[in-house]
Design an enzyme around this catalytic site. Structure first.
Site, PDB file in Angstrom:
ATOM      1  N   GLY A 171       0.846  -1.202   0.000  1.00 29.09           N
ATOM      2  CA  GLY A 171       0.000   0.000   0.000  1.00 29.09           C
ATOM      3  C   GLY A 171       0.874   1.242   0.000  1.00 29.09           C
ATOM      4  O   GLY A 171       0.718   2.124   0.835  1.00 29.09           O
TER       5      GLY A 171
ATOM      6  N   SER B 111       1.473   3.629  -2.372  1.00 27.60           N
ATOM      7  CA  SER B 111       1.323   4.711  -3.345  1.00 27.60           C
ATOM      8  C   SER B 111       0.611   5.948  -2.839  1.00 27.60           C
ATOM      9  O   SER B 111       0.605   6.970  -3.522  1.00 27.60           O
ATOM     10  CB  SER B 111       0.567   4.176  -4.563  1.00 27.60           C
ATOM     11  OG  SER B 111      -0.703   3.700  -4.148  1.00 27.60           O
ATOM     12  N   SER B 112      -0.014   5.876  -1.668  1.00 28.51           N
ATOM     13  CA  SER B 112      -0.685   7.090  -1.176  1.00 28.51           C
ATOM     14  C   SER B 112      -0.838   7.010   0.337  1.00 28.51           C
ATOM     15  O   SER B 112      -0.499   6.008   0.962  1.00 28.51           O
ATOM     16  CB  SER B 112      -2.044   7.283  -1.859  1.00 28.51           C
ATOM     17  OG  SER B 112      -2.895   6.207  -1.595  1.00 28.51           O
TER      18      SER B 112
ATOM     19  N   ASP C 284      -2.429  -6.595  -7.554  1.00 25.51           N
ATOM     20  CA  ASP C 284      -3.319  -6.871  -6.424  1.00 25.51           C
ATOM     21  C   ASP C 284      -2.526  -7.579  -5.312  1.00 25.51           C
ATOM     22  O   ASP C 284      -2.049  -8.698  -5.512  1.00 25.51           O
ATOM     23  CB  ASP C 284      -4.463  -7.754  -6.934  1.00 25.51           C
ATOM     24  CG  ASP C 284      -5.488  -8.019  -5.852  1.00 25.51           C
ATOM     25  OD1 ASP C 284      -5.298  -7.548  -4.714  1.00 25.51           O
ATOM     26  OD2 ASP C 284      -6.494  -8.701  -6.164  1.00 25.51           O
ATOM     27  N   ALA C 285      -2.430  -6.933  -4.178  1.00 26.35           N
ATOM     28  CA  ALA C 285      -1.637  -7.499  -3.068  1.00 26.35           C
ATOM     29  C   ALA C 285      -2.199  -8.826  -2.572  1.00 26.35           C
ATOM     30  O   ALA C 285      -1.519  -9.573  -1.870  1.00 26.35           O
ATOM     31  CB  ALA C 285      -1.573  -6.504  -1.911  1.00 26.35           C
TER      32      ALA C 285
ATOM     33  N   TYR D 235     -17.076   4.416  13.759  1.00 21.67           N
ATOM     34  CA  TYR D 235     -15.755   3.801  13.618  1.00 21.67           C
ATOM     35  C   TYR D 235     -15.506   2.705  14.665  1.00 21.67           C
ATOM     36  O   TYR D 235     -15.712   1.529  14.389  1.00 21.67           O
ATOM     37  CB  TYR D 235     -14.633   4.868  13.611  1.00 21.67           C
ATOM     38  CG  TYR D 235     -13.417   4.316  12.895  1.00 21.67           C
ATOM     39  CD1 TYR D 235     -13.142   4.668  11.579  1.00 21.67           C
ATOM     40  CD2 TYR D 235     -12.588   3.362  13.497  1.00 21.67           C
ATOM     41  CE1 TYR D 235     -12.074   4.100  10.896  1.00 21.67           C
ATOM     42  CE2 TYR D 235     -11.526   2.794  12.832  1.00 21.67           C
ATOM     43  CZ  TYR D 235     -11.265   3.169  11.538  1.00 21.67           C
ATOM     44  OH  TYR D 235     -10.218   2.601  10.862  1.00 21.67           O
TER      45      TYR D 235
ATOM     46  N   LYS E  30     -10.422  -3.537  12.992  1.00 23.22           N
ATOM     47  CA  LYS E  30      -9.165  -3.059  13.589  1.00 23.22           C
ATOM     48  C   LYS E  30      -8.813  -3.857  14.853  1.00 23.22           C
ATOM     49  O   LYS E  30      -7.639  -4.105  15.124  1.00 23.22           O
ATOM     50  CB  LYS E  30      -9.244  -1.557  13.894  1.00 23.22           C
ATOM     51  CG  LYS E  30      -9.262  -0.671  12.647  1.00 23.22           C
ATOM     52  CD  LYS E  30      -8.053  -0.876  11.744  1.00 23.22           C
ATOM     53  CE  LYS E  30      -7.994   0.118  10.600  1.00 23.22           C
ATOM     54  NZ  LYS E  30      -6.964  -0.217   9.598  1.00 23.22           N
TER      55      LYS E  30
ATOM     56  N   LEU F 163      -7.044  11.530   9.071  1.00 20.17           N
ATOM     57  CA  LEU F 163      -6.540  12.422   8.029  1.00 20.17           C
ATOM     58  C   LEU F 163      -7.311  12.232   6.745  1.00 20.17           C
ATOM     59  O   LEU F 163      -7.892  11.168   6.508  1.00 20.17           O
ATOM     60  CB  LEU F 163      -5.062  12.118   7.774  1.00 20.17           C
ATOM     61  CG  LEU F 163      -4.112  12.807   8.744  1.00 20.17           C
ATOM     62  CD1 LEU F 163      -2.746  12.188   8.686  1.00 20.17           C
ATOM     63  CD2 LEU F 163      -4.024  14.292   8.423  1.00 20.17           C
TER      64      LEU F 163
HETATM   65  P1  NAI Z   1      -4.926   5.181   1.008  1.00 20.60           P
HETATM   66  O1  NAI Z   1      -6.196   4.915   0.270  1.00 20.60           O
HETATM   67  O2  NAI Z   1      -4.315   6.524   0.898  1.00 20.60           O
HETATM   68  O3  NAI Z   1      -3.819   4.089   0.571  1.00 20.60           O
HETATM   69  C1  NAI Z   1      -4.150   2.743   0.391  1.00 20.60           C
HETATM   70  C2  NAI Z   1      -3.039   2.014  -0.344  1.00 20.60           C
HETATM   71  O4  NAI Z   1      -3.429   0.657  -0.516  1.00 20.60           O
HETATM   72  C3  NAI Z   1      -2.752   2.573  -1.752  1.00 20.60           C
HETATM   73  O5  NAI Z   1      -1.361   2.504  -1.975  1.00 20.60           O
HETATM   74  C4  NAI Z   1      -3.459   1.566  -2.670  1.00 20.60           C
HETATM   75  O6  NAI Z   1      -2.909   1.480  -3.983  1.00 20.60           O
HETATM   76  C5  NAI Z   1      -3.218   0.291  -1.883  1.00 20.60           C
HETATM   77  N1  NAI Z   1      -4.142  -0.787  -2.226  1.00 20.60           N
HETATM   78  C6  NAI Z   1      -5.480  -0.831  -2.082  1.00 20.60           C
HETATM   79  N2  NAI Z   1      -5.947  -2.035  -2.502  1.00 20.60           N
HETATM   80  C7  NAI Z   1      -4.880  -2.756  -2.911  1.00 20.60           C
HETATM   81  C8  NAI Z   1      -4.708  -4.060  -3.447  1.00 20.60           C
HETATM   82  N3  NAI Z   1      -5.737  -4.892  -3.628  1.00 20.60           N
HETATM   83  N4  NAI Z   1      -3.462  -4.461  -3.777  1.00 20.60           N
HETATM   84  C9  NAI Z   1      -2.388  -3.645  -3.611  1.00 20.60           C
HETATM   85  N5  NAI Z   1      -2.489  -2.400  -3.085  1.00 20.60           N
HETATM   86  C10 NAI Z   1      -3.723  -1.959  -2.746  1.00 20.60           C
HETATM   87  O7  NAI Z   1      -5.237   4.771   2.526  1.00 20.60           O
HETATM   88  P2  NAI Z   1      -4.704   5.272   3.951  1.00 20.60           P
HETATM   89  O8  NAI Z   1      -5.704   6.193   4.528  1.00 20.60           O
HETATM   90  O9  NAI Z   1      -3.288   5.663   3.893  1.00 20.60           O
HETATM   91  O10 NAI Z   1      -4.856   3.908   4.784  1.00 20.60           O
HETATM   92  C11 NAI Z   1      -3.786   3.027   5.064  1.00 20.60           C
HETATM   93  C12 NAI Z   1      -4.020   2.386   6.414  1.00 20.60           C
HETATM   94  O11 NAI Z   1      -4.016   3.411   7.418  1.00 20.60           O
HETATM   95  C13 NAI Z   1      -5.363   1.669   6.542  1.00 20.60           C
HETATM   96  O12 NAI Z   1      -5.207   0.509   7.319  1.00 20.60           O
HETATM   97  C14 NAI Z   1      -6.216   2.679   7.309  1.00 20.60           C
HETATM   98  O13 NAI Z   1      -7.265   2.077   8.027  1.00 20.60           O
HETATM   99  C15 NAI Z   1      -5.165   3.258   8.241  1.00 20.60           C
HETATM  100  N6  NAI Z   1      -5.505   4.538   8.848  1.00 20.60           N
HETATM  101  C16 NAI Z   1      -5.981   5.588   8.104  1.00 20.60           C
HETATM  102  C17 NAI Z   1      -6.336   6.762   8.716  1.00 20.60           C
HETATM  103  C18 NAI Z   1      -6.863   7.934   7.938  1.00 20.60           C
HETATM  104  O14 NAI Z   1      -7.452   8.827   8.539  1.00 20.60           O
HETATM  105  N7  NAI Z   1      -6.652   8.002   6.656  1.00 20.60           N
HETATM  106  C19 NAI Z   1      -6.214   6.945  10.177  1.00 20.60           C
HETATM  107  C20 NAI Z   1      -5.627   5.821  10.847  1.00 20.60           C
HETATM  108  C21 NAI Z   1      -5.315   4.641  10.197  1.00 20.60           C
END
Ligand code: NAI
Length: 405
Positions: A48, A50-51, A112-113, A237, A246, A275
Site C-alpha cells: 500500500g 502509493s498514497s 493486487d496485493a 468507527y 481493527k 486524516l
Molecule cells: P490510502 O487509500 O491513501 O492508501 C491505500 C493504499 O493501498 C494505496 O497505496 C493503494 O494502492 C493500496 N491498495 C489498495 N488495494 C490494494 C490491493 N488490492 N493491492 C495492492 N495495493 C492496494 O489509505 P490510507 O488512509 O493511507 O490507509 C492506510 C491504512 O491506514 C489503513 O489501514 C487505514 O485504516 C489506516 N488509517 C488511516 C487513517 C486515515 O485517517 N486516513 C487513520 C488511521 C489509520
C-alpha cells in the site's frame, strides 16, 4: 490536453501528474529538515505504498534519515484510453525518480496485493534487489474488496455501525454539499466480510509468505496502521464494522509478534491520526469530524499530515529507542495529539453546532477540501495547471513501473 479535476461524490476520477510530483517533493522536503530517523531499516517492503500513510512511510524512510531502499506494492491505474490514471500511479513514478537521484533502490510493483502472482513478484524483487531479506514490512492497504481464494468469491467490506443505526452527515466533495443520512446496522455477514478485508488475516498471510521464503532479516519489524478515534466518531468507527476489523488487526499484531521474535524482531500496530486520504473520505459521517479536527489542531498548532505522522513514528517510536513505547494494549499511539482532551473538547463543541448552513465556516472545511484536492495532484503551489500534457508523455512514464502479471 489540460488536466482538470473530476470528482464524483467523494472519489477523484482524474489526477494531475505534475501536481502529484509536487506533492511528493513537498513531503521529501519536509522529512529532510525534520528530526531524523536513527538506526532505521535499510530494506523495506511497503504494502500500500502509493498514497496516504504508505507513501508517507516510504518517503520518511528513504529521505528522513534511514536512507532505505524500498519495494512498494500498490493497486493503481496508469494512463490509458479510459483516462489519465490515478494519483497513486504518479506518486509511485515520481517517488522512484527522486529516490534514484539519491542512489536509492525504489521498486514499484503495481498489482493486487491479495494475488499469488504479486506475492511471487515481491519475493523475486527481494531476492534480486535486497539480497533476499527485508528489515521492515509496512502493511498499509486500504481497500473494500478481498478475493477469497478458497471459493473464488470476494469479501466486500461495509462501513456500517453495529447494533444501532447511525444518523449523521457526509460532505460530498464533488459539489461541497452536506448530505444527512441514516446508516442501518451491519448484518453478521457484513461484519465478517469487513473483518476479512480490513482485519489482520491478510497481514498475517503476507508475513507467513515472507517467512516461508526466508525473506525476513534478523531484527525484522512489521507495522500496520489503525484508528480508534473518540466519542465523536465511535458509533461509525470504533463500535462499527471498521472498528471490529481493527480489533482483529490488533490481535494479529500479538500473534505476529511471537513469530517475529524468532527473528529477534517485532510486530506492532500504530494508531494514527484521522486524516484526509483516498480511503478516509469514504467513511460515512466522518467528514464533519475531520472538518472540526482540522480547525482545532491547526488553531492549536498541532496539526499533522501523513508525512509528519510517519516521520514522527519512525524517528521517535519504532526506531532509535531501546524499547518501543506502547499503551496498555501494546499499541503505538501516534494519535496522541488528536486525542488531547482540549482538542477533543473543541471538536465536540464545533460538531454540536455544525449544520448544512454553517459547515464551511464553523470548522476548516477549506483545509479538508484542499488536502483532498492535493492528494490528487490539484491545488499545489508552483504547478502550471494550464499546461498542455500529451498522453504519449504520460505513457512514457509507464516503463518505470513493474506490473504484476
Ligand atoms: P490510502 O487509500 O491513501 O492508501 C491505500 C493504499 O493501498 C494505496 O497505496 C493503494 O494502492 C493500496 N491498495 C489498495 N488495494 C490494494 C490491493 N488490492 N493491492 C495492492 N495495493 C492496494 O489509505 P490510507 O488512509 O493511507 O490507509 C492506510 C491504512 O491506514 C489503513 O489501514 C487505514 O485504516 C489506516 N488509517 C488511516 C487513517 C486515515 O485517517 N486516513 C487513520 C488511521 C489509520
Amino acid at each position: 490536453m489540460v488536466i482538470e479535476p473530476i470528482i464524483k461524490g467523494v472519489v477523484a476520477r482524474s489526477a494531475h501528474p505534475y501536481g502529484c510530483r509536487a506533492a511528493v517533493k513537498q513531503q521529501i522536503d519536509y522529512v529532510k529538515q525534520a528530526a531524523s530517523i536513527k538506526n532505521g531499516p535499510k530494506r523495506v517492503l511497503i504494502l500500500g505504498a502509493s498514497s496516504g500513510f504508505g507513501l508517507a512511510s516510504r518517503i520518511a524512510l528513504t529521505f528522513g534519515g534511514s536512507q532505505a531502499d524500498t519495494i512498494g506494492v500498490s493497486f493503481e491505474r496508469g494512463p490509458s484510453d479510459k483516462g489519465v490514471g490515478s494519483a497513486g500511479w504518479y506518486n509511485n513514478i515520481f517517488f522512484k525518480q527522486e529516490a534514484e537521484k539519491e542512489g536509492r533502490i525504489a521498486i514499484n510493483i503495481v498489482g493486487d496485493a491479495f494475488a499469488k502472482e504479486t506475492r511471487e513478484q515481491v519475493i523475486e524483487a527481494i531476492e534480486t534487489y535486497f539480497e533476499g531479506e527485508v528489515d521492515l514490512v509496512i502493511y498499509s492497504l486500504a481497500t473494500g474488496i478481498r478475493p477469497d481464494h478458497n471459493t473464488g468469491n470476494k469479501w466486500v467490506s461495509s462501513i456500517k455501525p453495529i447494533g444501532d443505526s447511525v444518523t449523521g452527515a457526509t460532505v460530498l466533495l464533488e459539489d461541497d454539499s452536506w448530505l444527512e443520512s441514516t446508516i442501518e446496522p451491519a448484518t453478521d455477514i457484513e461484519i465478517e466480510s469487513t473483518i476479512k478485508v480490513m482485519g489482520g488475516s491478510d497481514w498475517e498471510s503476507w508475513i507467513d509468505t515472507l517467512i516461508n521464503n526466508e525473506s525476513l532479516a534478523d531484527g525484522c519489524k512489521t507495522v500496520a496502521f489503525s484508528y480508534i478515534g473518540s466519542e465523536a466518531n465511535y458509533p461509525i468507527y470504533r463500535d462499527g464494522t471498521l472498528g471490529w476489523a481493527k480489533v482483529d488487526l490488533h490481535q494479529a499484531s500479538h500473534s505476529l509478534n511471537l513469530k517475529m521474535a524468532y527473528f529477534n524482531g517485532s510486530a506492532h500496530v500504530s494508531v494514527c491520526k484521522a486524516l484526509v486520504t483516498k480511503a478516509s473520505v469514504f467513511i460515512p459521517t466522518l467528514t464533519p469530524y475531520l472538518i472540526a479536527l482540522y480547525k482545532a489542531m491547526k488553531d492549536n498548532g498541532t496539526h499533522e499530515g501523513c508525512i509528519e505522522q510517519m516521520q514522527r513514528l519512525f524517528a521517535t517510536k519504532l526506531y532509535g529507542q531501546e524499547i518501543i513505547p506502547v499503551d496498555a494494549e501494546r499499541l503505538i499511539r501516534i494519535d496522541d495529539l488528536e486525542m488531547d482532551a482540549n482538542i477533543q473538547a473543541q471538536v465536540k463543541i464545533m460538531m454540536a453546532s455544525m449544520t448544512a448552513d454553517n459547515f464551511k465556516s464553523i470548522g476548516d472545511y477549506q483545509a479538508v477540501k484542499k488536502e483532498f484536492m492535493q492528494t490528487n495532484g490539484f491545488e499545489l503551489e508552483g504547478v502550471d495547471y494550464t499546461q498542455d500534457i500529451s498522453m504519449e508523455e504520460l505513457q512514457a512514464l509507464a516503463k518505470q513501473t513493474t506490473k504484476a502479471k
